[in-house]
Structures are given as C-alpha cells and as structure tokens.
Design a protein around this motif. Structure first.
Motif, mmCIF file in Angstrom:
data_model
loop_
_atom_site.group_PDB
_atom_site.id
_atom_site.type_symbol
_atom_site.label_atom_id
_atom_site.label_comp_id
_atom_site.label_asym_id
_atom_site.label_seq_id
_atom_site.Cartn_x
_atom_site.Cartn_y
_atom_site.Cartn_z
ATOM 1 N N ALA A 1 -4.015 0.513 6.220
ATOM 2 C CA ALA A 1 -4.229 1.731 7.004
ATOM 3 C C ALA A 1 -5.047 2.743 6.201
ATOM 4 N N PRO A 2 -6.135 3.274 6.775
ATOM 5 C CA PRO A 2 -6.898 4.313 6.078
ATOM 6 C C PRO A 2 -6.113 5.627 6.028
ATOM 7 N N GLU A 3 -6.546 6.530 5.147
ATOM 8 C CA GLU A 3 -5.830 7.781 4.950
ATOM 9 C C GLU A 3 -5.705 8.591 6.236
ATOM 10 N N THR A 4 -6.762 8.623 7.029
ATOM 11 C CA THR A 4 -6.706 9.427 8.250
ATOM 12 C C THR A 4 -5.625 8.921 9.206
ATOM 13 N N ASP B 1 0.628 -5.726 -6.626
ATOM 14 C CA ASP B 1 -0.104 -5.751 -5.366
ATOM 15 C C ASP B 1 -0.650 -4.341 -5.186
ATOM 16 N N ALA B 2 -1.937 -4.162 -5.420
ATOM 17 C CA ALA B 2 -2.540 -2.825 -5.462
ATOM 18 C C ALA B 2 -2.911 -2.297 -4.087
ATOM 19 N N ARG B 3 -2.367 -2.893 -3.031
ATOM 20 C CA ARG B 3 -2.727 -2.437 -1.678
ATOM 21 C C ARG B 3 -1.803 -1.338 -1.167
ATOM 22 N N TRP B 4 -0.966 -0.760 -2.034
ATOM 23 C CA TRP B 4 -0.074 0.336 -1.639
ATOM 24 C C TRP B 4 0.806 -0.069 -0.466
ATOM 25 N N ARG B 5 1.538 -1.159 -0.636
ATOM 26 C CA ARG B 5 2.349 -1.686 0.465
ATOM 27 C C ARG B 5 3.783 -1.165 0.448
ATOM 28 N N GLY B 6 4.110 -0.317 -0.478
ATOM 29 C CA GLY B 6 5.443 0.258 -0.514
ATOM 30 C C GLY B 6 6.144 -0.018 -1.825
ATOM 31 N N PRO B 7 7.179 0.765 -2.158
ATOM 32 C CA PRO B 7 7.835 0.628 -3.456
ATOM 33 C C PRO B 7 8.599 -0.671 -3.654
#
Length: 325
Positions: free
Chosen positions: A5-8, A240-246
């Motif tokens: 998901a993009p920031e916007t 996993d550098a895709r920021w998928r959650g903690p």
C-alpha cells in the motif's frame, strides 16, 4: 500487511478507520489499520499502546478469537517493553525438560540448529539433513531438537550421526486437550528457549534454520560464506523490508546468534519473551516473530542494541525455503 500500500492509501485508510471506530469502538480491523499506520511511521510503541487500549473492550476469549487482536496482543514496544520479563534461565522449570541424547563434536565453529516435531522431521527435516550432507560434505556440525520423536525418527538420527557431526535432543510433551493452533505455536516457539539453553551449555555460534528448508548453495554461496558474512556481528536476522507489520518484519526461518555478550543477551531476552507468553497461555501463532522484533526495538531504544547483520528474505541464496506446506 502485504507491504504494497502506498503512503497516500495508508493515510486515507487510517483516517477512515478512526471514523469507523467512533461509530463502532469494537471494530478490530479498523483499530489494526490505525496501529499499522503508527508502525509504518516507526512508532510501534504508540501502536502497541493503542491496541492494548482497544483490547480492553473485549474479553480474553474474544481477543484470542480475533486475528488482529491476537497478533497485537503479543507485541510490546518501547523502552520499557521488556520490564517484568522472567529470567530465561528460570523458565525451563515451567516446561518439559530438555533431554540431550547426543552432543555434537566439540568445537568453536557454528552449529546449524534445527527444531521440529516428529511429523515435520519426517516430512521436511530429512531433506534438510540430506542437503547438509550433500553440499557441506559432512563438515558442518548440526543439532536437531525434536518434540515427541518416534522410535523411527530417533533411529534415523542415530544413523545420520554416523555420517554427520550431529547433536540430538528431544522433549516429551503431553498435548492432550491441545488444539492444532496451540500445538503448532508451541513447536514454532519453544525452540528459542532450547537454543538459549544450548548456547549457555556450549558457548558457540548457532545458526537457526526452519526444518522445512534445504541448503541451496556451495562454493561462494555455501554455508561457509554465510558464516563469514556474520563476522563482527552479535546477531544475524532475516528481514522482510516491505513493512508488513511487527510480527512479519523479522522472519525467523533463519537467525544467527553469536556467543558475544550482546548476542547472548538478545537470545536470552527473546527466549524469555516467548517463554512468558507461553507460560501464561497467551502464546499464539507468530509469537516467535513478535519476540525478536520487540526485543530488538526495546534494546535499541535503550541504547543497548546488538550489532545486527541483516539479510533480505527475498535475496537469501544460502537456503531454499519451502513456500507451500
């Protein structure tokens, strides 16, 4: 959580989620969207506090039954996140004893550490051990820990011990009355407590691998080059550098622990974090990934973080992970 998901879109989703929560304070998915946005901003401490506040609107049974509430219930973050954890060395008394059947050959070199139950041993770990023998030429020391091993599994390990430098341990657990979720969570998590016990005993580097993988390279991409890349660090982690959650950022299908003071401390705190949740009956699937994230976050905020050698889960040529179980 797919990391796409993009920031916007995240900003819009979080604003919408707050509107939804004002209308229905028990909408767990809306709450998780807000928490996820905090996490993406690097403020998992705010996310975990927010989700704890939301969870007070639910019973313990409702938290355990809801996917998002269950995940976030295992995430502590911030400087004080590790306060109140038991000592890792005191936790083994709360669990079945570690039965050491065979010690690996003495040495200071790294030890491949694999843990599973009997079913996973027969389905996957035999393939991993075959790959170690084929690619490493029998020169890599391995330790296999099995929960409730069958006589056939123990016999197979004994035969392999004639060809490989192999250590073997087991534990016996009475799973009567346990559902599949609780059993599989135990298999996935208890290994870190066992690695802490073995690190304390042997004082040598441990390279933890999931049972359902195989070594994928030799030569320049062999296990020796992996250990060389870990020189000078306290801990090696797969990100996993895709920021998928903690609970998804640190992927524990591989992890390396060095017997340095901070490497030992990181492993001990990870084992303590996991052991505390399991002992209290609040351990759910992905606790084994929530724990190292929370421990690293807290230690770094305290200025006591280990030296971490990061590897990319999408570019890790040393191991071939099984995608579909």
């Amino acid at each position: 959580q797919a990391g796409q998901a993009p920031e916007t879109l995240l900003e819009r989703a979080a604003r919408t989620a707050l509107t939804v929560l004002r209308r229905n304070p028990r909408d767990a998915r809306a709450a998780a969207a807000v928490a996820y946005r905090f996490y993406r901003r690097g403020r998992t401490d705010l996310a975990s506090r927010f989700m704890r506040r939301v969870s007070r609107r639910f019973t313990a049974a409702e938290v355990a039954a809801d996917f998002e509430l269950r995940l976030w219930s295992m995430v502590r973050a911030g400087r004080r996140a590790l306060d109140g954890l038991p000592e890792a060395d005191a936790l083994p008394d709360s669990f079945p004893p570690l039965d050491l059947l065979a010690e690996p050959p003495a040495g200071e070199g790294p030890l491949l550490a694999v843990s599973c139950d009997d079913g996973y041993y027969r389905r996957f770990a035999t393939g991993l051990l075959d790959s170690v023998e084929a690619l490493a030429g029998g020169g890599v020391a391995v330790h296999v820990h099995v929960v409730n091993p069958s006589p056939e599994t123990l016999a197979d390990l004994a035969r392999r011990g004639e060809r490989l430098p192999l250590g073997i341990s087991r534990e016996r657990v009475d799973f009567t009355g346990w559902d599949d979720h609780r059993r599989t969570t135990y298999y996935a998590c208890i290994r870190f407590l066992r690695w802490h016990q073995l690190m304390t005993r042997w004082g040598r580097p441990l390279l933890h691998l999931d049972a359902d993988c195989t070594l994928a390279g030799n030569g320049a991409s062999g296990i020796g080059s992996l250990t060389e890349r870990m020189q000078g660090c306290d801990v090696a982690l797969l990100r996993d550098a895709r920021w998928r959650g903690p609970t998804r950022e640190i992927t524990v299908c591989f992890a390396g622990f060095q017997p340095t003071p901070r490497g030992r401390a990181f492993l001990a705190l990870t084992a303590a974090y996991i052991g505390a949740f399991l002992r209290e009956g609040r351990g759910y699937w992905m606790l084994d990934q929530a724990a190292p994230f929370a421990v690293l976050d807290a230690l770094e905020r305290q200025g006591e973080g280990p030296r971490v050698r990061w590897f990319d889960v999408l570019d890790f040529p040393w191991v071939r992970f099984v995608g579909v179980k």
